[in-house]
Structures are given as structure tokens and as C-alpha cells.
Design an enzyme around this catalytic site. Structure first.
Site, PDB file in Angstrom:
ATOM      1  CB  ILE A  42      -1.024  -0.153   1.212  1.00  0.00           C
ATOM      2  CG1 ILE A  42      -1.751  -1.255   1.303  1.00  0.00           C
ATOM      3  CG2 ILE A  42      -2.088   1.149   1.170  1.00  0.00           C
ATOM      4  CD1 ILE A  42      -2.585  -1.583  -0.108  1.00  0.00           C
TER       5      ILE A  42
ATOM      6  CB  CYS B 293      -9.856   4.065  -8.052  1.00  0.00           C
ATOM      7  SG  CYS B 293     -11.312   4.702  -7.103  1.00  0.00           S
TER       8      CYS B 293
ATOM      9  CD  GLU C 270      -2.170   0.602  -9.723  1.00  0.00           C
ATOM     10  OE1 GLU C 270      -3.349  -0.283  -9.488  1.00  0.00           O
ATOM     11  OE2 GLU C 270      -1.855   1.492  -8.820  1.00  0.00           O
TER      12      GLU C 270
END
Length: 395
Positions: free
Chosen positions: A174, A250, A375
Site C-alpha cells: 500500500i 480508480c 495495477e
């Protein structure tokens, strides 16, 4: 013989001619920021694993944070302008484009797209100015590519009369979590529906630990996050996010930035290789005079320009509201893969010196290995495109 009229990498194909005056101004401003505020210290920051937090407010003052959003102190810039900024920042270092992506495309976009008016007015102006830092807690230790299998839970807070929520679980990789003021945490409610929560990181039970031992992205921060009976009020839930479409919307914003940013890293490596080919002499002449070296440079340049044109096409689609997730997968898969190949070929032209911090190439090469993974890995984007082409899911 050296050609004194040789053009710069960007002058040869002149993609800038396809940009508007406003887009060029954003690009110029980002390049100046990268040259003046990031490049002078990035090699030592990478070596020392140092995140230069003082630059966050400067990025905010420049308008780069959440710049693609409108209102709430955000710049309201177009998709291509945002992409051009990502390219210029990643030409300096992937870690700084990553910061802008995590802050703007993930944390801020989650609140902007799915949040209440109170959540937006509380956080977005401060985040746009760089006064507050956000993180985006989706990935978990057991499998970032399968968010549907998340084990983080959100249950009703019985102690609080059933109106709030209690979060429990772990997240990994994160970005910014240890320095963040607010976290967007994704968790499954009792019905198994994925929900988003806006969690101030000072909340009791929220713990973040920077991941040590990284050989990539060393000038940025990625963390493990533990949520142990983290109690938040009912107003913490993102009211307009239900299911995985919430976080995925997102992720697509962040992936779009990567499509552009990867080409910035590629350009930096290509420029270093071109310059070195003109000054490094072997067998009595610059290596740039050798056919094999020129062939490498030509192939690298062609893939760089194709990548930039692909990014620009996706940007124009995005501005028309016509960009699809599959098209974003084309860009992410191609541009990161080709940026890595360009970095590898640049390293070969630089020879042994290419692994030193005299040149940016090995740093970009190491960083791009991370960009390739986050991603959506190559394999995930290949499966997205395979499903698009065949109508059959192979996940």
C-alpha cells in the site's frame, strides 16, 4: 563522424505538435519540476531509500495532485495534460509518478467518484494542496491479482449501536500508508459486498509498516497495513461504491497514468543511450557510428514513439468519455513492456557503466519491474484482452 545537427529524441518525431498550448504548458511545468526538484537528488534518494516528503506540498502548489478532477481545489485539467505530467515526472523517477497516481488517481479519485459531499469537502481540497496525504488499501498479501478474494471484513459496530463499522484485515504493498493522513480501505461487508471506507490513519487499530529490503522503487514508500478492530462511523463508508466496480474505476485512472509514465522512463533511458553512443569510443570511433548500435537506437526510438502515440490516442478517447478498460489494458501492457525493453537495450549500449548511478538506466530498469507488476500484471492484462477478443473469460 558525429553529426552536430542531431536532434533530441522528442524533436525527431515531434509529438508535441499534437498537443494544445495548455497541454504543452502542463508538460513544460512538470519537466521543470522534475529537472529542478527531483533529478538533483534522486540517485542518492534511491540509494538511501529516502522519500523526500517536502516535495509533496510543492507538487500540490504546482497543481499536479488530483489535477484531472474538477472542483474542490483541483485543477480540472484534461486527460492528455495529466498524462503529459505523468510522463515528465516518471522521466525523473517512477516513484514520483507513483506518488501522484496514488494520491490523485487512487485515493482522491475514490473519494471524488464514490464519496459523500462531506467526505469530498473534508479531504479533497487538503489533498490537492498536498496538506494531507492519502493511500488506497486494496491489495492483500495472498494475491493482488484477485481482489474478489479479499479477506478484509467490515461488520456492524455492535458496541456503537450498530451504526458504525469495524474493519479487520491486512493489506500489502500500500503506497504511502506510513505517511498518509487518510486511507481508502476496501473490505467485504457481511453480505460479501465490497465496500470502501474513508479511514483517518490515526484511528485506533490502524497500523502501517514500510516494507524493507526493496531493490526497486527505493525512493518511494510501500507498506504492510494491519486493521485490528478499526472502528469508524457510518459516515466513513463511500456511499456510491458497491462491489469491485468501485476500486476498479480508480485502478483504471491509475493505469492510464502508467501508460504515459512508462514512456517517460523509456525516454530517459533512450536519451542516456543516445548521448553515450556519441561520446563512448570503441575501436577508434564512437559506438554511435556502428551499425549495430544505430539499429538498437532506431528500434528503441520507434517503440518509444509508438508508445507515446498510443498514450495520446487513449488520452483523446478518455477526454471524449469513450475509453474502455480493455483499451487501457492495451496501453498498460504494451508501454510498460516496451519501456523495460528500451531500458534493457540502453543498458547494453552503456556497457558496464550502465549499472552505475552515473546514468539513470539501471534505476529505471529496477523501478519498471515494479510498474510492470502493479495495477495489473502483464498476464492479467493479457487475459482482459483475450476475453475482449473471444468473449470467453479465462480468469
Amino acid at each position: 563522424m558525429t553529426n552536430e545537427t542531431a536532434l533530441s529524441v522528442d524533436e525527431v518525431f515531434d509529438v508535441d505538435a499534437l498537443l494544445s498550448a495548455d497541454e504543452l504548458e502542463w508538460k513544460r511545468k512538470a519537466r521543470a519540476f522534475a529537472d529542478e526538484r527531483i533529478l538533483p537528488t534522486i540517485e542518492s534518494d534511491f540509494e538511501n531509500k529516502h522519500f523526500r516528503r517536502e516535495l509533496v506540498a510543492e507538487l500540490g502548489a504546482a497543481g499536479f495532485l488530483g489535477m484531472h478532477l474538477t472542483g474542490y481545489g483541483c485543477a480540472g485539467a484534461g486527460a492528455v495534460a495529466y498524462g503529459a505530467v505523468c510522463l515528465e515526472l516518471e522521466a525523473a523517477d517512477s516513484g514520483w509518478r507513483t506518488f501522484v497516481s496514488v494520491q490523485g488517481s487512487l485515493a482522491m479519485s475514490a473519494i471524488y467518484k464514490h464519496g459523500s459531499e462531506e467526505q469530498k469537502t473534508t479531504w479533497l481540497p487538503r489533498m490537492a494542496r498536498g496538506e494531507a496525504i492519502g493511500c488506497f488499501g486494496l491489495t492483500e498479501p495472498e494475491g493482488g491479482s484477485d481482489p474478489a478474494a479479499m479477506t478484509t471484513t467490515a461488520r456492524r459496530d455492535d458496541v456503537g449501536g450498530g451504526e458504525g463499522w469495524v474493519l479487520n484485515g491486512t493489506k500489502r504493498w500500500i503506497g504511502l500508508a506510513s505517511i498518509a493522513d487518510v486511507a481508502v480501505i476496501w473490505a467485504k461487508d457481511p453480505e460479501g459486498v465490497v465496500r470502501g471506507f474513508v479511514v483517518p490513519t490515526e484511528t485506533e487499530g490502524f497500523r502501517s509498516t514500510p516494507i524493507a529490503g526493496k531493490l526497486s522503487m527505493r525512493a518511494s514508500i510501500q507498506c504492510d497495513v494491519t486493521l485490528e478492530d478499526v472502528r469508524v462511523p457510518a459516515s466513513a463508508m463511500l456511499p456510491n461504491a458497491r462491489g469491485l466496480s468501485g476500486p476498479f474505476s480508480c485502478l483504471n485512472e491509475a493505469r492510464f497514468g502508467i501508460v504515459w509514465g512508462a514512456m517517460g522512463a523509456a525516454r530517459s533511458c533512450l536519451e542516456a543511450a543516445v548521448q553515450r553512443s556519441r561520446t563512448r569510443e570503441v575501436f577508434g570511433a564512437p559506438i554511435g557510428s556502428r551499425q549495430l548500435t544505430q539499429a538498437k537506437l532506431a528500434d528503441m526510438f520507434v517503440e518509444y514513439e509508438k508508445g507515446v502515440l498510443l498514450a495520446l490516442h487513449l488520452g483523446r478517447l478518455k477526454e471524449r468519455g469513450a475509453l474502455t478498460p480493455a483499451q487501457i489494458s492495451v496501453g498498460k501492457l504494451n508501454n510498460v513492456r516496451e519501456a523495460l525493453a528500451i531500458a534493457q537495450n540502453a543498458r547494453s549500449i552503456l556497457g558496464g557503466d550502465g549499472i552505475t548511478d552515473e546514468f539513470p538506466v539501471m534505476r529505471h530498469l529496477a523501478n519498471l519491474e515494479s510498474v510492470r507488476t502493479y495495477e495489473g500484471t502483464d498476464e492479467i492484462h493479457q487475459l482482459v484482452l483475450g476475453r475482449e477478443l473471444t468473449g470467453i473469460s479465462a480468469f
